[in-house]
Motif scaffolding. Structure first.
Motif, PDB file in Angstrom:
ATOM      1  N   ASP A 139     114.260 -34.333   8.457  1.00 39.36           N
ATOM      2  CA  ASP A 139     114.796 -33.230   7.663  1.00 39.36           C
ATOM      3  C   ASP A 139     113.669 -32.343   7.139  1.00 39.36           C
ATOM      4  OD1 ASP A 139     117.193 -34.474   8.117  1.00 39.36           O
ATOM      5  OD2 ASP A 139     117.690 -34.799   6.004  1.00 39.36           O
ATOM      6  N   VAL A 140     112.574 -32.967   6.732  1.00 47.49           N
ATOM      7  CA  VAL A 140     111.443 -32.231   6.182  1.00 47.49           C
ATOM      8  C   VAL A 140     110.769 -31.402   7.274  1.00 47.49           C
ATOM      9  CG1 VAL A 140     109.264 -32.436   4.936  1.00 47.49           C
ATOM     10  CG2 VAL A 140     111.123 -34.060   4.482  1.00 47.49           C
ATOM     11  N   ILE A 141     110.564 -32.009   8.440  1.00 49.07           N
ATOM     12  CA  ILE A 141     109.930 -31.290   9.547  1.00 49.07           C
ATOM     13  C   ILE A 141     110.793 -30.107   9.979  1.00 49.07           C
ATOM     14  CG2 ILE A 141     109.150 -31.461  11.935  1.00 49.07           C
ATOM     15  CD1 ILE A 141     107.330 -32.944  10.039  1.00 49.07           C
ATOM     16  N   ARG A 142     112.089 -30.312  10.081  1.00 48.46           N
ATOM     17  CA  ARG A 142     112.970 -29.220  10.512  1.00 48.46           C
ATOM     18  C   ARG A 142     112.983 -28.082   9.494  1.00 48.46           C
ATOM     19  NH1 ARG A 142     116.054 -33.945  11.863  1.00 48.46           N
ATOM     20  NH2 ARG A 142     116.104 -34.243  14.139  1.00 48.46           N
ATOM     21  N   TYR A 143     112.981 -28.414   8.208  1.00 47.20           N
ATOM     22  CA  TYR A 143     112.964 -27.381   7.178  1.00 47.20           C
ATOM     23  C   TYR A 143     111.654 -26.596   7.233  1.00 47.20           C
ATOM     24  CZ  TYR A 143     113.606 -25.089   2.672  1.00 47.20           C
ATOM     25  OH  TYR A 143     113.745 -24.152   1.678  1.00 47.20           O
ATOM     26  N   ALA A 144     110.543 -27.308   7.397  1.00 47.38           N
ATOM     27  CA  ALA A 144     109.252 -26.627   7.492  1.00 47.38           C
ATOM     28  C   ALA A 144     109.204 -25.732   8.729  1.00 47.38           C
ATOM     29  CB  ALA A 144     108.126 -27.665   7.539  1.00 47.38           C
ATOM     30  N   SER A 175     100.863 -31.497   4.580  1.00 50.61           N
ATOM     31  CA  SER A 175     102.304 -31.320   4.516  1.00 50.61           C
ATOM     32  C   SER A 175     102.860 -31.124   5.914  1.00 50.61           C
ATOM     33  CB  SER A 175     102.658 -30.094   3.653  1.00 50.61           C
ATOM     34  OG  SER A 175     102.344 -28.895   4.354  1.00 50.61           O
ATOM     35  N   ALA A 176     104.177 -31.074   5.988  1.00 50.39           N
ATOM     36  CA  ALA A 176     104.837 -30.815   7.270  1.00 50.39           C
ATOM     37  C   ALA A 176     104.439 -29.451   7.830  1.00 50.39           C
ATOM     38  CB  ALA A 176     106.352 -30.891   7.087  1.00 50.39           C
ATOM     39  N   ILE A 177     104.158 -28.502   6.951  1.00 52.03           N
ATOM     40  CA  ILE A 177     103.704 -27.183   7.409  1.00 52.03           C
ATOM     41  C   ILE A 177     102.379 -27.305   8.146  1.00 52.03           C
ATOM     42  CG2 ILE A 177     102.815 -24.963   6.582  1.00 52.03           C
ATOM     43  CD1 ILE A 177     105.002 -25.057   4.417  1.00 52.03           C
ATOM     44  N   ASP A 178     101.444 -28.054   7.580  1.00 54.92           N
ATOM     45  CA  ASP A 178     100.150 -28.255   8.219  1.00 54.92           C
ATOM     46  C   ASP A 178     100.299 -29.018   9.540  1.00 54.92           C
ATOM     47  OD1 ASP A 178      98.304 -27.244   5.967  1.00 54.92           O
ATOM     48  OD2 ASP A 178      99.571 -28.704   4.959  1.00 54.92           O
ATOM     49  N   SER A 236      99.277 -27.471  13.250  1.00 51.68           N
ATOM     50  CA  SER A 236      98.240 -28.137  14.045  1.00 51.68           C
ATOM     51  C   SER A 236      98.784 -28.763  15.321  1.00 51.68           C
ATOM     52  CB  SER A 236      97.564 -29.224  13.202  1.00 51.68           C
ATOM     53  OG  SER A 236      98.472 -30.272  12.914  1.00 51.68           O
ATOM     54  N   GLY A 237     100.112 -28.701  15.488  1.00 54.02           N
ATOM     55  CA  GLY A 237     100.724 -29.300  16.661  1.00 54.02           C
ATOM     56  C   GLY A 237     100.857 -30.803  16.598  1.00 54.02           C
ATOM     57  N   LYS A 238     100.703 -31.383  15.392  1.00 57.19           N
ATOM     58  CA  LYS A 238     100.746 -32.836  15.249  1.00 57.19           C
ATOM     59  C   LYS A 238     102.051 -33.356  14.654  1.00 57.19           C
ATOM     60  CE  LYS A 238      95.728 -33.165  14.673  1.00 57.19           C
ATOM     61  NZ  LYS A 238      94.626 -33.567  13.757  1.00 57.19           N
ATOM     62  N   ALA A 239     102.997 -32.466  14.371  1.00 59.88           N
ATOM     63  CA  ALA A 239     104.255 -32.898  13.747  1.00 59.88           C
ATOM     64  C   ALA A 239     105.084 -33.696  14.737  1.00 59.88           C
ATOM     65  CB  ALA A 239     105.040 -31.696  13.255  1.00 59.88           C
ATOM     66  N   ARG A 240     105.674 -34.770  14.250  1.00 65.21           N
ATOM     67  CA  ARG A 240     106.592 -35.579  15.055  1.00 65.21           C
ATOM     68  C   ARG A 240     107.818 -35.918  14.226  1.00 65.21           C
ATOM     69  NH1 ARG A 240     104.024 -40.770  17.665  1.00 65.21           N
ATOM     70  NH2 ARG A 240     103.413 -41.174  15.506  1.00 65.21           N
TER      71      ARG A 240
END
Length: 301
Positions: free
Chosen positions: A234-239, A177-180, A184-188
């Motif tokens: 939107d999902v990344i920002r919410y997480a 998920s976006a939380i993971d 892990s520092g991999k969200a973009r």
């Protein structure tokens, strides 16, 4: 496995065989074995994904897709339900290519679920797409999946076995998920104006599949998605807000380094109409948007 908010809606007992015991099917398998189902399936290695220990509850078999399963008739003995999710290759669906005669001869088989993709619809420029809309795949991946859908339905056309098609949107859940990604520092955040996606919690998929087992409808197609298509940012920002973190800076799509698979996702834009599984299968999503899903994942962590 933690307790699921999504209810179990399937038959009281049965024997499931999964061609492709990956993330989605292994989550469902755990729910079914809790209900005293027998479950078997295939992976390339003969082990469950992500190191999950199935113990003696899941009967595992090696299937590379390049040669038949060793002892497939014994592996499928007594099977009542099949889920197929292995991506087709240039020669078609590997399960059908190697094992069609065995599958058609299974005396107890009543239901097959084929897990496909909305890529069969092609690009719809952000419009809603319904299961009755004509497919128009714009990628080799979508073209192969559409051919596999039709092959599974036609394979059992003259039998008492009911084959259903499930077109799954972007899958997320525990560990994926976006939380993971943020932790892990991999969200973009890939910034492509106007681009939206649906997504679906992995356990809502399981609920829809088991509900279909109770209500077979040969050849029926279901869009499997949440109620809110939105930009991935939107999902990344919410997480990030849930975690008390700053979200990453957006990366313009044109300059983003993306895998061919990721780039193919961004080449198409559509919203999935999901009225059918709600009305025909009686399913209410436990996680109707990414907000409920992400909050649940944070609470369960």
């Amino acid at each position: 496995m933690n307790e699921h908010s999504a209810p179990f809606a399937g038959p009281a007992s049965g024997k499931l065989f999964c061609f492709g015991l990956g993330y989605t099917c292994s989550r469902l398998a755990a729910r079914l074995t809790d209900k005293d189902w027998q479950v078997g399936g295939t992976t390339r290695s003969g082990r469950m994904h992500d190191g999950w220990d199935a113990g003696d509850t899941i009967e595992m078999h090696v299937f590379s897709g390049k040669e038949p399963i060793n002892g497939v008739a014994e592996a499928c003995a007594g099977v009542t339900h099949i889920i197929a999710s292995i991506p087709p290759d240039e020669d078609g669906d590997p399960a059908l290519r190697f094992h069609l005669s065995v599958l058609r001869a299974l005396p107890n088989l009543t239901w097959v679920g084929y897990l496909s993709t909305p890529a069969v619809y092609g690009d719809r420029a952000g419009a809603f797409v319904h299961e009755d809309d004509a497919p128009n795949p714009g990628s080799a991946r979508g073209t192969r999946r559409l051919a596999a859908e039709r092959a599974w339905v036609s394979a059992f056309e003259d039998t008492d076995v009911s084959v259903q098609i499930f077109r799954l949107s972007g899958i997320y859940g525990p560990g994926r998920s976006a939380i993971d990604q943020l932790r892990s520092g991999k969200a973009r955040i890939i910034d492509k104006p106007g681009q939206v996606f649906n997504r679906i919690h992995v356990d809502d998929i399981g609920t829809i599949l088991t509900a279909s087992m109770q209500r077979p409808n040969h050849g029926r197609i279901y869009n499997v998605a949440d109620d809110e298509a939105c930009p991935s940012g939107d999902v990344i920002r919410y997480a990030a807000a849930l975690l008390g973190m700053d979200p990453p800076e957006p990366i313009p799509f044109d300059s983003a380094e993306l895998s061919p698979m990721a780039r193919s996702f961004y080449s198409e834009c559509k919203r999935l109409d999901t009225a059918r599984f709600k009305s025909e299968l009686g399913v209410e999503l436990a996680y109707p948007t990414y907000r409920e899903g992400l909050r649940s994942l944070l609470d369960d962590a």
